[in-house]
Enzyme design. Structure first.
Site, mmCIF file in Angstrom:
data_model
loop_
_atom_site.group_PDB
_atom_site.id
_atom_site.type_symbol
_atom_site.label_atom_id
_atom_site.label_comp_id
_atom_site.label_asym_id
_atom_site.label_seq_id
_atom_site.Cartn_x
_atom_site.Cartn_y
_atom_site.Cartn_z
ATOM 1 N N CYS A 27 0.846 -1.196 0.000
ATOM 2 C CA CYS A 27 0.000 0.000 0.000
ATOM 3 C C CYS A 27 0.877 1.240 0.000
ATOM 4 O O CYS A 27 2.096 1.179 0.172
ATOM 5 C CB CYS A 27 -0.929 0.010 1.211
ATOM 6 N N CYS A 87 3.022 1.849 3.024
ATOM 7 C CA CYS A 87 4.292 1.114 2.999
ATOM 8 C C CYS A 87 5.328 1.884 2.193
ATOM 9 O O CYS A 87 6.491 2.019 2.611
ATOM 10 C CB CYS A 87 4.096 -0.265 2.385
ATOM 11 N N ASP A 99 -14.704 2.161 -22.243
ATOM 12 C CA ASP A 99 -14.363 1.517 -23.503
ATOM 13 C C ASP A 99 -15.682 1.160 -24.191
ATOM 14 O O ASP A 99 -16.734 1.132 -23.545
ATOM 15 C CB ASP A 99 -13.536 0.262 -23.227
ATOM 16 N N THR A 147 -16.239 -1.635 -27.058
ATOM 17 C CA THR A 147 -16.472 -3.045 -27.357
ATOM 18 C C THR A 147 -16.333 -3.908 -26.111
ATOM 19 O O THR A 147 -15.295 -3.916 -25.469
ATOM 20 C CB THR A 147 -15.484 -3.530 -28.435
ATOM 21 N N ASP A 194 -12.747 -3.728 -20.681
ATOM 22 C CA ASP A 194 -12.731 -5.185 -20.555
ATOM 23 C C ASP A 194 -11.617 -5.834 -21.347
ATOM 24 O O ASP A 194 -11.413 -7.033 -21.247
ATOM 25 C CB ASP A 194 -14.067 -5.784 -21.014
ATOM 26 N N ASP A 220 -14.975 5.764 25.432
ATOM 27 C CA ASP A 220 -14.309 5.121 24.297
ATOM 28 C C ASP A 220 -15.039 3.855 23.871
ATOM 29 O O ASP A 220 -15.258 3.618 22.681
ATOM 30 C CB ASP A 220 -12.861 4.792 24.655
#
Length: 771
Positions: free
Chosen positions: A24, A27, A417, A419, A614, A700
């Site tokens: 991530c 990191c 996109d 197609t 896709d 809390d």
């Protein structure tokens, strides 16, 4: 310890690593902060998406071993990478590409271990209450060991208030006030979150390996004496001549020297039908030869061909994403030290400045520390994210992590996109024009010629005839393919052919007035073929890749949400405009993968962009967008590269993703207000002496319960009903478009070539057969 491989002079001080466990942006930020503090380290470049690290290092000031030691201290495994000037990424054919069971990974084992201890503790609370507290404490301490080490290493390396620090403080504070059960659950949930991030990052990295697997491993090279030998594709040089047989993949980019055929360019350009290729035409690496044998002169090496460039576009797009700090990480950098400072001030300032009672203000300071315990704050964001992800999964909306889910709610533009995304990805019959006889007769004759075809247009014609229940005539001797022109068969009435308008025009058999109809069909984005009988044009058949049934609704729902919808397609301008006009959205056509990438960059200048695609050719754009969304029926590369996926192949799913993200973001804001608001109220009552330590603990704990219950509300998420979208959904440009029934479950991830003229369009649209 393995020595780090270095590049040859003059880059003698550039080190490159694969950093395992870096999943991530947090990191990446932690590693950057740590390495930048090393003397002689510069140009630190961290790409957590690819687990890659590079830096320049003055080894007289800091030895290489110190870099490896620093990475190990931060909790990561560093493996040196040898410098390779090839464009294909390292390691994808070796152990790096091998999949490992999640339970065998370090984070997977940690989740299982903490989960097992937590289960034992729950059992103890039910059957041996006297052991429950000790069990929860043990679970918390064992689970905290790896996170605590990373928190300490980060603190020593310039990141003192990382997410690990915040979580560790929350857990230890909970144990100190006797809420060991809560502490154990916090540690377990944090471990699960870390593990899920690791899984998502690994899946994204697998997409690049899938791209490389498209390339053939060997090429058939023709020597000067016309003998053919097989060589590895990486040994190809510019100018080599290769032979590409029907069914083979083109080994690298090149130019056709001899032969006529049609190529499936789906992996590269997104063509909606195979493209006719002849002498002088360009062919792309990984394209599939459909019919005739081709001799191709190589114009690009394997390291620089189109697929290799797409791979690097994906890598660079993933690496160029700016690290997005998690909300809780950003806030913790100020909240935790501020809370500690306020508690110390409450304990000391009144007695020192005003001579107040030390016991009273120390007590109130301790209560403040308990109130400031960030357990509820730590849970507020991941609990909402987890509920949002689960709610999406129930509706077929797969989101690969909290960062993507958060980003979706703020997108200003959705780029589609065409197609396979807005359309079904396969040609369907739209028009039959009879010049002689009836429409059914024309279609039946064409189906007779095309019967047995493997070409998408031929399959669509046969399927349409069968759907109408037509009696398909018998042929005598079967059909004969004329590459680049037509397919012909003998019927009882004579020879019938189905071919391109260009072929018919060259033969001079197009009747007066038919050209205008062909132009009209081309203007609607349709591919037309001419049916001839005994050298007479007797009819036209038009086909088109039609929009998905919910495409217009999906676009309308985005507009109702205030999101701009744009279509980015490699298809020709006429086909793109035909679909765009029917769906009511903007269109940018004739875009190759690098052009799609540039278009995404332009759209991002106006705000966050989501890309929906896709195909393999969509992978760079999916990676470059603020968030990439893949259709569930798309290619593996699109699914792995994207940040989210619509598993049910519904265009309205993208609007549902935006709604889900906005609901999750609202829930997160509510949770933060609950967590901090309760603390603020109890802080005020503590200062006036009306809050006891037990009330502080309750502040809390109560906030944690409220935050969790509020997050669980997301599990009941339901998208906004279409009828509630308002006038935007009823705009004339977004009229519902209902395509014909899917004729054969066909699939074509290609786009049709530019029909700038009738003959050019038809030349690339006529059928191809392999006999």
């Amino acid at each position: 310890m393995a020595a780090v491989a270095k590049v040859d002079a003059p880059e003698t001080d550039t080190l490159r690593f694969r950093v395992e466990g870096m999943d991530c942006s947090a990191c990446a930020l932690k590693i950057e902060n740590a390495l930048k503090r090393l003397p002689g380290a510069s140009e630190v470049n961290v790409n957590y998406g690819l687990e890659r690290l590079s830096l320049r290092l003055d080894e007289d000031r800091t030895p290489r071993a110190a870099v490896e030691a620093k990475l190990r201290a931060l909790g990561y495994t560093a493996r040196p990478l040898a410098y390779d000037d090839a464009r294909v990424p390292e390691g994808i054919h070796g152990e790096d590409g091998a999949e490992q069971g999640w339970w065998r990974t370090r984070k997977g084992r940690l989740v299982l271990g903490i989960g097992a201890l937590l289960g034992v503790a729950f059992g103890a609370s039910a059957f041996a209450p006297s052991l429950a507290q000790a069990s929860y404490v043990a679970t918390t301490l064992v689970g905290l060991v790896p996170f605590g080490r990373r928190a300490l290493a980060g603190a020593r390396s310039g990141t003192p208030f990382s997410i690990e620090t915040l979580m560790s403080v929350a857990a230890v504070g909970a144990v100190a006030i006797g809420a060991a059960q809560e502490a154990a659950v916090v540690v377990f949930l944090f471990a699960v979150g870390e593990f899920l991030e690791s899984v998502a990052a690994g899946r994204a990295r697998a997409g690049i390996a899938a791209l490389v697997r498209l390339l053939p491993r060997v090429a058939r090279v023709e020597d000067r004496d016309e003998t053919v030998r097989e060589v590895p594709v990486e040994h190809l040089s510019v100018g080599d001549v290769v032979v590409v047989r029907p069914g083979d993949r083109v080994p690298s980019d090149g130019e056709v020297l001899d032969g006529d055929s049609e190529l499936d360019e789906a992996p590269v350009t997104g063509e909606s039908v195979p493209v006719a290729k002849g002498v002088g035409d360009t062919v792309y690496a990984a394209s599939v030869n459909a019919s005739g044998v081709l001799r191709v002169r190589i114009t690009r090496t394997a390291a620089d061909n189109t697929i290799a460039r797409i791979i690097h576009l994906v890598e660079e797009a993933q690496g160029s994403k700016a690290p997005t700090a998690r909300l809780i990480d950003r806030f913790s950098a100020y909240y935790t030290p501020a809370a500690m400072a306020v508690a110390v001030l409450i304990m000391t300032a009144p007695p020192v400045l005003f001579g107040a009672d030390w016991y009273t203000w120390i007590y109130r300071g301790l209560a403040t520390l308990l109130i400031a315990c960030p357990c509820a704050l730590v849970i507020s964001t991941p609990a909402a994210i987890a509920s949002g992800l689960a709610a999406g999964a129930r509706r077929g909306l797969l989101v690969k992590g909290g960062a993507a889910l958060e980003t979706l709610g703020g997108v200003a533009t959705v780029a589609f996109d065409k197609t396979g995304t807005l359309t079904v990805g396969q040609p369907r019959l739209t028009d039959v024009v009879a010049v002689e006889g009836g429409e059914d007769d024309i279609l039946a004759k064409a189906a007779a010629v095309e019967r047995g075809s493997s070409h998408p247009l031929g399959l669509a014609i046969v399927a349409a005839a069968e759907q109408r229940g037509l009696a398909i005539p018998r042929t005598f001797g079967g059909g004969v393919a004329l590459p680049g022109r037509a397919v012909k068969a003998r019927l009882r009435e004579g020879f019938v052919s189905v071919g391109s308008p260009r072929d018919a025009a060259e033969r001079g058999i197009l009747p007066e007035g038919i050209l205008a109809r062909l132009e009209a069909l081309a203007a609607e984005g349709k591919t037309a073929v001419v049916v001839t009988l005994a050298d007479r044009a007797v009819g036209l058949i038009a086909l088109r890749d039609e929009p998905r049934e919910d495409a217009a609704e999906g676009v309308a729902r985005l507009k109702a949400l205030g999101v701009r919808a744009v279509m980015l397609t490699g298809d020709n301008r006429r086909a793109a405009d035909g679909i765009a006009d029917a769906l009511g959205l903007e269109a940018k056509a004739e875009l190759l993968p690098d052009a799609k990438l540039a278009a995404i960059g332009e759209l991002r200048a106006a705000g966050p962009v989501a890309m929906v695609g896709d195909g393999i050719n969509d992978a760079p754009a999916l990676a470059a967008a603020s968030v990439g969304v893949a259709m569930g029926g798309g290619t593996d590369v699109a699914l792995e590269t994207a940040d989210a996926a619509l598993l049910r192949n519904r265009v309205v799913g993208i609007a549902e993703l935006v709604e889900l993200s906005r609901a999750t973001l609202l829930n997160i804001r509510q949770n933060v207000v609950i967590a901090l608001g309760l603390k603020g109220v109890f802080l005020a009552t503590t200062l006036v002496g009306t809050t006891s330590l037990w009330m502080a603990i309750l502040a809390d704990t109560g906030a944690t319960v409220l935050v969790t219950m509020n997050a669980l509300r997301l599990l009941r998420f339901r998208p906004q009903a279409t009828e509630d979208l308002g006038a935007a959904a009823a705009s004339p440009g977004a009229a519902h478009y209902t395509p014909n029934q899917d004729p054969a479950g066909l699939r074509a991830h290609q786009r049709s070539a530019d029909p700038r003229s009738v003959t050019a369009s038809a030349a690339r649209a006529q059928p191809s057969h392999r006999r």
